[in-house]
Structures are given as structure tokens and as C-alpha cells.
Design a protein around this motif. Structure first.
Motif, PDB file in Angstrom:
ATOM      1  N   GLY A  16       0.809  -1.209   0.000  1.00 55.15           N
ATOM      2  CA  GLY A  16       0.000   0.000   0.000  1.00 55.15           C
ATOM      3  C   GLY A  16       0.840   1.255   0.000  1.00 55.15           C
ATOM      4  N   GLY A  17       0.173   2.380   0.036  1.00 56.34           N
ATOM      5  CA  GLY A  17       0.869   3.649  -0.029  1.00 56.34           C
ATOM      6  C   GLY A  17       1.624   4.015   1.228  1.00 56.34           C
ATOM      7  N   THR A  18       1.245   3.440   2.368  1.00 58.07           N
ATOM      8  CA  THR A  18       1.907   3.779   3.628  1.00 58.07           C
ATOM      9  C   THR A  18       2.657   2.607   4.252  1.00 58.07           C
ATOM     10  N   LYS A  19       2.220   1.377   3.974  1.00 55.94           N
ATOM     11  CA  LYS A  19       2.911   0.230   4.565  1.00 55.94           C
ATOM     12  C   LYS A  19       2.856  -0.962   3.624  1.00 55.94           C
ATOM     13  N   ILE A  20       3.801  -1.862   3.829  1.00 55.93           N
ATOM     14  CA  ILE A  20       3.836  -3.135   3.114  1.00 55.93           C
ATOM     15  C   ILE A  20       3.711  -4.228   4.170  1.00 55.93           C
ATOM     16  N   GLU A  43      10.721   7.219  -2.399  1.00 55.47           N
ATOM     17  CA  GLU A  43      12.086   6.866  -2.792  1.00 55.47           C
ATOM     18  C   GLU A  43      12.176   6.196  -4.153  1.00 55.47           C
ATOM     19  N   GLY A  44      11.058   6.023  -4.830  1.00 53.24           N
ATOM     20  CA  GLY A  44      11.081   5.447  -6.169  1.00 53.24           C
ATOM     21  C   GLY A  44      10.798   3.959  -6.204  1.00 53.24           C
ATOM     22  N   ALA A  45      10.570   3.464  -7.419  1.00 53.97           N
ATOM     23  CA  ALA A  45      10.163   2.075  -7.596  1.00 53.97           C
ATOM     24  C   ALA A  45      11.221   1.089  -7.105  1.00 53.97           C
ATOM     25  N   ALA A  46      12.489   1.365  -7.373  1.00 49.67           N
ATOM     26  CA  ALA A  46      13.543   0.424  -6.975  1.00 49.67           C
ATOM     27  C   ALA A  46      13.550   0.208  -5.467  1.00 49.67           C
ATOM     28  N   ALA A  47      13.361   1.271  -4.703  1.00 50.70           N
ATOM     29  CA  ALA A  47      13.345   1.147  -3.248  1.00 50.70           C
ATOM     30  C   ALA A  47      12.143   0.328  -2.779  1.00 50.70           C
ATOM     31  N   ILE A  48      11.004   0.498  -3.432  1.00 52.51           N
ATOM     32  CA  ILE A  48       9.820  -0.276  -3.059  1.00 52.51           C
ATOM     33  C   ILE A  48      10.035  -1.754  -3.367  1.00 52.51           C
ATOM     34  N   LEU A  49      10.586  -2.049  -4.540  1.00 51.62           N
ATOM     35  CA  LEU A  49      10.861  -3.445  -4.904  1.00 51.62           C
ATOM     36  C   LEU A  49      11.880  -4.067  -3.953  1.00 51.62           C
ATOM     37  N   ASP A  50      12.891  -3.308  -3.565  1.00 57.22           N
ATOM     38  CA  ASP A  50      13.872  -3.794  -2.583  1.00 57.22           C
ATOM     39  C   ASP A  50      13.184  -4.148  -1.275  1.00 57.22           C
TER      40      ASP A  50
END
Length: 342
Positions: A16-20, A43-50
Motif C-alpha cells: 500500500g501507499g503507507t505500509k507493506i 524513494e522510487g520504484a527500486a526502493a519499493i521493490l527492494d
């Protein structure tokens, strides 16, 4: 020599937008382990995928054996992700997203997570990654183990930070030709006339019926500026007439729209989920009355019920993506070291 498989196991992710939030889930619905982190939304897509890949690693034990050599009774079959945004579930990509997740539109969600898991090694390396929209994942969870289990047709409505919905036919979310099906919050609503929506248009339901919109409505009507959230607005309706007015108006807008959509789709049941589903009796009474006021006579008595799985729904539904894919596509599965429920 391998032992007979007792259970299939999958990792379910609610992004989600605030937590995973993540869970290691057995095919009987048991959540064996949980983990979660704040979403690095700016922080961008790469940070979310990480962050997603790190959560998967946290949930899985070290030392799982190679396929066909484990004595474990559990088989790890995949990773499922329910993500905010418009998701092309066939390609595993983010088609579109709001500014809540910087750089998320266009991200290779499935491929990006799978490549990170492969590079990290361990029990998740090489597993298939399956994706869908987070509201669709929520609906899958409710159909598997929750409020609409056993139904052939169900409309699952999520009202919280945004407003979305899923039409389930025989337990399968309907995505539409462009993966946009279910965006209930972007239907026009008279109560939202002139109000700017998160999609940049005006007059959409989400601009009056979501949690943030309910709070903004309360303030526009002259509410106490020290009240900071929709949750608090819903809690003070007995003592604050402005809060009472705002809650009734927002719930009525949502209910009228849901009733109109029900006339078009004729579901067996409507399930209301999301943060506002816990808004209290005033919100529910106004919603239910508004739904009933819009229904055609043939739909009189249509059940409108609350979701039952709470915060686990999307995690369970995301895991279900992996289980269904394993059943229908014979996706590869990896033996998983024996786990114990924490």
C-alpha cells in the motif's frame, strides 16, 4: 528421498501507499509468519521493490533444500503481491499509479521482485511472482475465507484511503480490457460536485466518500480544526453535529453509488471493507439506507455485509494468487523448511 507434501505455502504481500504487509500462508489459510515495513513511497520504484524482496527473505527460513530433496511436508509455490495502482496482472507491471507512490507507474513489479529474489538466493530464488491490484487481492481473500466465501458473484467495496471495488465472478476478479475495472471511486457523485478527485478530475465519489475526503468534508462544514482524522470524526458524531452531518453525507454518497452499481451487476452479496467499514453505526445506517433507496425492486433484500478478514484479507488474497497459479499452470514449487506457527 522426499516425503509427501502436507501443505502448499506461499508468501502474500499487501503493498500500500503507507505500509507493506507480508505473510507466509498455508493453503488452508493459516498465516504462519508475518512481517511489515513502512512503504518507501517517496524513494522510487527500486526502493519499493527492494523492500518487498527483503520482506520475503524475512519470512522464509534459511537452509531450505533444493527441489525434490527436502524432507519438509510444506512446499513453497510462489509469491503473490496485491499492489496499489492499476496492475496488469498478466505481465506483472504497474500500468498507472497516483503520486502517493513516486515513480511507481511503469514499474516491473513481478519481474523486479523475482530478479531480486533470484539474486539473493535462498528458498525464494526462482519462484514465480504473481501480481494484482490491492483491492482485487482483498476481494480474493474475502472470497477464499471471508464474507463472500462460496458465492458465484460478489461485489467487494473497499472504502478507506481511497474508494475501490472488485466484481468477483466464480471467485475471479474482473480486470477489464485495460486493467482499470473496479475503480468505483471514480464514478460521478452528486455529493462530490466541484470537488477535486485524486485522479485530477472533479466530482468523483472518492472526493467525498474516502477517509481523507470525509475528514476534509468535516472541516469544510465548519468542524473543529483540531480533529485530525476521519476516524476521530466518526467517533464524535454523538456530540458533534457537524461530524454527524459529514458522516451521513459521505456514507450516503457511497451507498447511492453502490446501489446503482448493484442494479447493473446484480451480485449475490455486497461486501464492504476498508478502514471506513469500522466507522460505526451511523455510517453503516446511512450507507445501508442509501443502497436500499437506489435498488430496483428485484434486488430488495440484497445482503450488504461487512468484510470479516480485516487486515489479513489482502495478504491472504495475494497468497491465493500463487496457489491458484500453481493449480492451473503447474508453476514450479520449492520445498520449504519445516515451519512452526509463531
Amino acid at each position: 528421498m522426499s516425503s509427501p507434501v502436507s501443505h502448499r505455502t506461499a508468501v502474500g504481500i499487501d503493498l500500500g501507499g503507507t505500509k507493506i504487509a507480508a505473510g507466509l500462508v498455508r493453503d488452508d489459510g493459516t498465516v504462519l509468519a508475518r512481517a511489515g515495513v513502512p512503504t518507501p513511497a517517496r524513494e522510487g520504484a527500486a526502493a519499493i521493490l527492494d523492500a518487498v524482496a527483503r520482506l520475503v527473505a524475512l519470512l522464509l527460513p534459511d537452509g531450505a533444500d533444493a527441489p525434490g530433496t527436502s524432507a519438509s511436508p510444506d512446499l513453497l509455490v510462489g509469491v503473490g503481491i496485491g499492489s496499489a495502482g492499476v496492475i496488469d496482472s498478466g505481465r506483472g507491471r504497474v500500468v498507472a499509479a497516483t503520486d502517493a507512490l513516486t515513480g511507481w507507474a511503469g514499474a516491473d513489479l513481478a519481474g523486479g521482485v523475482a530478479s531480486r529474489l533470484l539474486a539473493a538466493g535462498g528458498p525464494a530464488a526462482g519462484l514465480p511472482v504473481h501480481t494484482d491490484n490491492d483491492v482485487h487481492a482483498h476481494a480474493l481473500g474475502e472470497h477464499w475465507l471471508g464474507a463472500c466465501a462460496g458465492t458465484r458473484t460478489a461485489l467487494v467495496v473497499a472504502a478507506g484511503t481511497g474508494v475501490g471495488a472488485t466484481l468477483l465472478l466464480d471467485g475471479t476478479p474482473q480486470h477489464g480490457a485495460r486493467h482499470v475495472a473496479g475503480h468505483l471511486g471514480h464514478l460521478p457523485a452528486a455529493e462530490a460536485a466541484g470537488l477535486r478527485c485524486t485522479c485530477s478530475r472533479t466530482g468523483h465519489l472518492e472526493a467525498v466518500a474516502s477517509g481523507p475526503a470525509l475528514h476534509a468534508l468535516y472541516l469544510r462544514l465548519g468542524g473543529d480544526p483540531t480533529v485530525e482524522t476521519a476516524r476521530v470524526v466518526c467517533q464524535i458524531t454523538d456530540v458533534d453535529p457537524v461530524a454527524h452531518q459529514a458522516v451521513v453525507l459521505a456514507a450516503t454518497a457511497l451507498g447511492r453509488t453502490v446501489g446503482g452499481v448493484a442494479n447493473m451487476l446484480d451480485p449475490e452479496v455486497v461486501v464492504i471493507s476498508g478502514g471506513l467499514a469500522g466507522a460505526g453505526s451511523l455510517w453503516w445506517d446511512a450507507l445501508s439506507a442509501a443502497v436500499a433507496s437506489e435498488l430496483m425492486p428485484a434486488l430488495d433484500g440484497l445482503p450488504v455485509v461487512t468484510a470479516t478478514l480485516g487486515g489479513d484479507a489482502a495478504v491472504l488474497g495475494a497468497a491465493r494468487l500463487a496457489f491458484v497459479a500453481h493449480e492451473t499452470r503447474e508453476a514450479p514449487a520449492l520445498p520449504l523448511a519445516v515451519l512452526t506457527t509463531p
